[in-house]
Every structure is written in C-alpha cells, then in structure tokens.
Design an enzyme around this catalytic site. Structure first.
Site, PDB file in Angstrom:
ATOM      1  N   LEU A 155       0.832  -1.218   0.000  1.00 45.44           N
ATOM      2  CA  LEU A 155       0.000   0.000   0.000  1.00 45.44           C
ATOM      3  C   LEU A 155       0.861   1.261   0.000  1.00 45.44           C
ATOM      4  CD1 LEU A 155      -2.923  -1.054   2.406  1.00 45.44           C
ATOM      5  CD2 LEU A 155      -2.803  -1.214  -0.088  1.00 45.44           C
ATOM      6  N   THR A 156       1.693   1.390  -1.015  1.00 49.57           N
ATOM      7  CA  THR A 156       2.414   2.641  -1.228  1.00 49.57           C
ATOM      8  C   THR A 156       1.398   3.660  -1.746  1.00 49.57           C
ATOM      9  OG1 THR A 156       2.858   2.217  -3.569  1.00 49.57           O
ATOM     10  CG2 THR A 156       4.447   1.295  -1.974  1.00 49.57           C
ATOM     11  N   SER A 179       6.297   1.942 -10.568  1.00 48.28           N
ATOM     12  CA  SER A 179       5.945   1.818 -11.985  1.00 48.28           C
ATOM     13  C   SER A 179       6.002   3.113 -12.796  1.00 48.28           C
ATOM     14  CB  SER A 179       4.526   1.241 -12.084  1.00 48.28           C
ATOM     15  OG  SER A 179       3.585   2.175 -11.592  1.00 48.28           O
ATOM     16  N   THR A 195       7.322  -5.228 -18.620  1.00 44.70           N
ATOM     17  CA  THR A 195       6.985  -4.111 -19.497  1.00 44.70           C
ATOM     18  C   THR A 195       7.737  -4.176 -20.820  1.00 44.70           C
ATOM     19  OG1 THR A 195       7.189  -1.708 -19.696  1.00 44.70           O
ATOM     20  CG2 THR A 195       8.771  -2.779 -18.261  1.00 44.70           C
ATOM     21  N   ASP A 196       7.162  -3.540 -21.844  1.00 43.21           N
ATOM     22  CA  ASP A 196       7.871  -3.456 -23.133  1.00 43.21           C
ATOM     23  C   ASP A 196       9.041  -2.467 -23.073  1.00 43.21           C
ATOM     24  OD1 ASP A 196       6.430  -1.074 -23.004  1.00 43.21           O
ATOM     25  OD2 ASP A 196       5.476  -1.283 -24.962  1.00 43.21           O
ATOM     26  N   GLU A 197       9.096  -1.653 -22.005  1.00 43.66           N
ATOM     27  CA  GLU A 197      10.157  -0.635 -21.947  1.00 43.66           C
ATOM     28  C   GLU A 197      11.550  -1.251 -21.833  1.00 43.66           C
ATOM     29  OE1 GLU A 197       9.503   2.780 -19.543  1.00 43.66           O
ATOM     30  OE2 GLU A 197       7.387   2.883 -20.050  1.00 43.66           O
ATOM     31  N   TYR A 208      13.634   3.201 -14.384  1.00 41.83           N
ATOM     32  CA  TYR A 208      12.501   2.257 -14.271  1.00 41.83           C
ATOM     33  C   TYR A 208      12.728   1.044 -15.166  1.00 41.83           C
ATOM     34  CZ  TYR A 208       7.983   0.157 -15.456  1.00 41.83           C
ATOM     35  OH  TYR A 208       6.971  -0.740 -15.721  1.00 41.83           O
ATOM     36  N   LYS A 248      13.309  -2.983 -14.291  1.00 43.45           N
ATOM     37  CA  LYS A 248      12.432  -4.068 -14.768  1.00 43.45           C
ATOM     38  C   LYS A 248      13.244  -5.071 -15.600  1.00 43.45           C
ATOM     39  CE  LYS A 248       8.516  -4.467 -14.341  1.00 43.45           C
ATOM     40  NZ  LYS A 248       7.673  -5.087 -13.267  1.00 43.45           N
ATOM     41  N   PRO A 260       0.436  19.249 -19.171  1.00 39.37           N
ATOM     42  CA  PRO A 260       1.868  19.369 -19.511  1.00 39.37           C
ATOM     43  C   PRO A 260       2.325  18.318 -20.522  1.00 39.37           C
ATOM     44  CG  PRO A 260       1.613  18.318 -17.359  1.00 39.37           C
ATOM     45  CD  PRO A 260       0.229  18.629 -17.840  1.00 39.37           C
TER      46      PRO A 260
END
Ligand code: NAD
Ligand code: DAU
Length: 352
Positions: free
Chosen positions: A37-38, A87, A131-133, A156, A160, A211
């Site tokens: 629970l961040t 994330s 993730t695809d990143e 990030y 991952k 933004p």
C-alpha cells in the site's frame, strides 16, 4: 484443481483488475493479495470483491524475505503472479534507488522464497508481469519481438530489465518454473493520476494545464487494462514454462493526437464547448531520456494462446473517462496530501 495464488501489487492499477478477474472466475482458487500500500496502492479499488471467501489481503513488503517466506509457508502458496513494483518513469528519474530496491531486490526476494519452497518441482508457476520498456526505444518503423535485445534506458526500465533477468536466471540455474510477459501502455479505471491519461482527465476536470513533454510526438501502444488481465489469465493457464509473451494493443498513438482526442471527448462529456480543453495544452521541458516509440508485435500470444485485445481504443477511452467522472471521490482521495506536493514540486509553479 485448487491453487493458492500469491498476487503481488494487487492494490495497484493492473493488479486490482487481475484480482477481480481471478476471484470471480476461479472460486476454487484462494487468492492472496500481497501489497505494501504505497501511494499507488488503494484497497478501494477492490471493494467489489473484498468480502469474497476466496480473497485474502496481506499487508507487506516484497523486499522483506523473512516475511515472504512465512507467507509461502502459512498459506501453502502454489503459484505467484508478481506485479508489485514502482511503476512510474518520471519518479524513477527523480528517485532511482527505490526502483532498484522494490523492482530488483523485491523480485529477487520473491524468487528466493519460491525456490526455497518449490525448488524445481513442476506444478508451480512464478509469473513475472513486465513491461515493453525493457526493449528500449524504436524509430518510426519496426516492433518489439520476444527476442528483441534488451536496451533499457530509464532507471525504471533498467530495474524491470534486471528483474526479468533474475527471473530467467532462477529458471536456468535452479529449474524454477517461470513465465514472463512484457506489455505495452495500459489505460483504464483505477490508474493513479500521475500517468498520462488519468493525469490529463484530472487536470481537465480541474481546468489545470496539460503538460505535454517535448513536442508531443512520442508514440505509445495503448491497451485497455482488462484486456491485459485477460492476457495474464491466458498465459498463466496456457503459457509454456520458461517462455516470454509480448502483449500489446496494436494501437499506436502519438501523444499529442491522443491528448487532442481525450480533450474532444472530455468537452463532449462535460458539456463544454469544442476546443475548451485543448486550450489547456502546455508544452513543457521533455522527459530526460524520453523513449521515442514503443510498439509490440503480439503475434506469438495470438497464435499460441488465442489472445487478442477485445476493445477498440475510442470505446476503452470513453469507458475510462466515464469511470473517472463517476468516481471523483476516488480521484480526490488519491490526489490529496503528499501526491499534490509531489506534483506541484515537479513543475515548481510553472503551470496554472
Ligand atoms: P501501480 O504503480 O499502479 O501498482 C503497483 C502496486 O505495487 C501498488 O499497489 C503498490 O502499493 C505495490 N507495491 C509497491 N512497492 C511494493 C512493495 N515493496 N511491496 C509490496 N507491494 C508494493 O502499477 P501498475 O501500473 O499496476 O503496474 C503493475 C505491474 O505491471 C508493474 O510491475 C509494472 O512494471 C507492470 N506494467 C505496467 C504497465 C502499465 O502501463 N501500467 C505496462 C506494462 C507492465
Ligand atoms: O510501456 C509500458 C509502460 O507504460 C509501463 O511499464 C509503465 O509502468 C507505465 O507508466 C507506462 O510508461 P510511460 O512512461 O510510457 O507512461 P506515462 O503515462 O508516464 O507517459 C506516456 C507518454 O506521455 C510518454 O511519452 C510521456 C508522456 N507524458 C506523460 C506525462 C505523465 C507527457 O507528455 N506528459 C505527462 O504529464
């Protein structure tokens, strides 16, 4: 067959959709939601199923190996679906160390607990949701495939990528039964309003600036979160041990085009005259190291497991906007307090 499944990060955006799907679809499974629970975790997202007999919440931290080990023993955990993570790319740029701790050490701790309890026995599965990143950034053409070389470029994505490598290393070295998936950008209800779509919905509601980083020409491949949860269900039940599956929406949008569509739909739904929300668009300094384009080739999961996205983007976006408009209290709750301070600090009064 019954299973005791530990789902980590189940109070987060994707995890909450996955938990709802599993709790409702598989009454013979016991679902244990482990979440710290961040700021990104919210049990309100699970209120539809919180009293189900096969749902259990465990408040805890994936980096605490002793605690994880006790959970495995106490609940005879048979399988893990691991989503808990830091994330958000922008946060990883301003504060990379927590990403290394949660995403790398946290994943390694879960792997170690799984290895201690299962060894290389079949009949168990450690599923890492990634993730695809990890594949880096594309130019105008081409796609990410399962065998595309890793080239992470943000803290990030580096965290991952590292966690993916540990998952594969535990499979190759210790025979731990694992499976991985790498997915493109998700959107939908319950996403924390720091990510592009919910942030801009919230800002339009509050008539605050939108933004847009750089020139707004970066491209992302968007997938409705429920379709991602369906893909995870497919892979968990039908995927082959040791394999990786790419998941994507076949749905590429330049940020600025998506933002203009969002503005148009918001004006219609809020009864504001056409063009009102677009006036809020403000071009700001680009994200450091901003990846230009992500695009997934999802033919393996389609061919081998029969999964495809079910929703058209305009339909999914419209459903998403409706959910946020109907759940302003949820938005207000999660954006009050420390998040508001974080957001204000990010722009230091440069936005209205
Ligand atoms: P999120 O930020 O919404 O949720 C993360 C959850 O993890 C939160 O509930 C948080 O409380 C929990 N958590 C964080 N640190 C923890 C810790 N130390 N111990 C236990 N719980 C902890 O994330 P999301 O967008 O739902 O993403 C879930 C997973 O899917 C992540 O692993 C992410 O890398 C991956 N992913 C996300 C997307 C996307 O577009 N959002 C796309 C592909 C893959
Ligand atoms: O591709 C999968 C990844 O998608 C996930 O692994 C990440 O967890 C998830 O956060 C998401 O990462 P992105 O960085 O692509 O998502 P984000 O919503 O932060 O940004 C989407 C695009 O919009 C990106 O090009 C940056 C841009 N952007 C974002 C924000 C928050 C803006 O122009 N302005 C903004 O204020």
């Amino acid at each position: 067959m019954g299973k005791n499944i530990l789902i980590t990060g189940g109070a987060g955006f994707i995890g909450s959709h996955l938990i709802k799907l599993f709790v409702q679809k598989y009454p013979n499974y016991q679902i244990y939601n482990l979440d710290a629970l961040t700021y990104a975790g919210n049990l309100e997202s699970l209120k539809d199923i919180e009293s189900a007999d096969n749902y259990h919440f465990i408040h805890g931290d994936i980096t605490d190996l002793d605690f994880i080990g006790q959970c495995f023993k106490k609940h005879a955990i048979s399988d893990v679906i691991h989503l808990a993570a830091e994330s958000h790319v922008d946060r990883s740029i301003s504060d990379p160390l927590i990403f290394i701790k949660t995403n790398v050490l946290g994943t390694a701790s879960l792997l170690q607990a799984a290895r201690d309890n299962w060894g290389s026995q079949p009949g168990h599965l450690f599923y890492h949701v990634s993730t695809d990143e990890v594949y880096g950034s594309l130019g105008e053409k081409g796609f990410f495939y399962e065998d595309t070389a890793y080239d992470p470029r943000s803290p990030y994505s580096a965290s991952k990528a590292s966690s993916d490598h540990f998952v594969r290393a535990f499979h190759h070295t210790y025979g731990l039964p694992v499976v991985l998936s790498n997915c493109s950008n998700n959107y939908g209800p319950h996403q924390f309003p720091e990510k592009l779509i919910p942030l801009f919905i919230n800002n339009i509601l509050e008539k605050k600036s939108l933004p847009v980083y750089g020139k707004g020409v970066n491209v992302r491949d968007w997938l409705y979160v429920v379709d991602h949860a369906r893909a995870i269900d497919n892979i968990f039940h039908k995927g082959s041990v040791g394999e990786t599956y790419n998941i994507g929406g076949h749905n590429e949008w330049r940020n600025i085009d998506l933002i203009k569509l969002l503005c148009k739909l918001m004006d219609q739904k809020l009864g504001r005259s056409p063009g009102t929300s677009e006036k809020l668009i403000t071009y700001v300094k680009d994200r450091a190291g901003h990846d230009m384009r992500y695009a997934i080739d999802a033919s393996k999961i389609k061919k081998e497991l029969g999964w495809e996205p079910s929703l058209q983007f305009e339909e999914g976006l419209s459903l998403t906007i409706d959910w946020y408009l109907e759940n302003k209290d949820w938005l207000e709750n999660v954006t009050s307090g420390s998040y508001r301070d974080y957001y204000e600090k990010m722009y230091e009064g440069k936005l209205t």
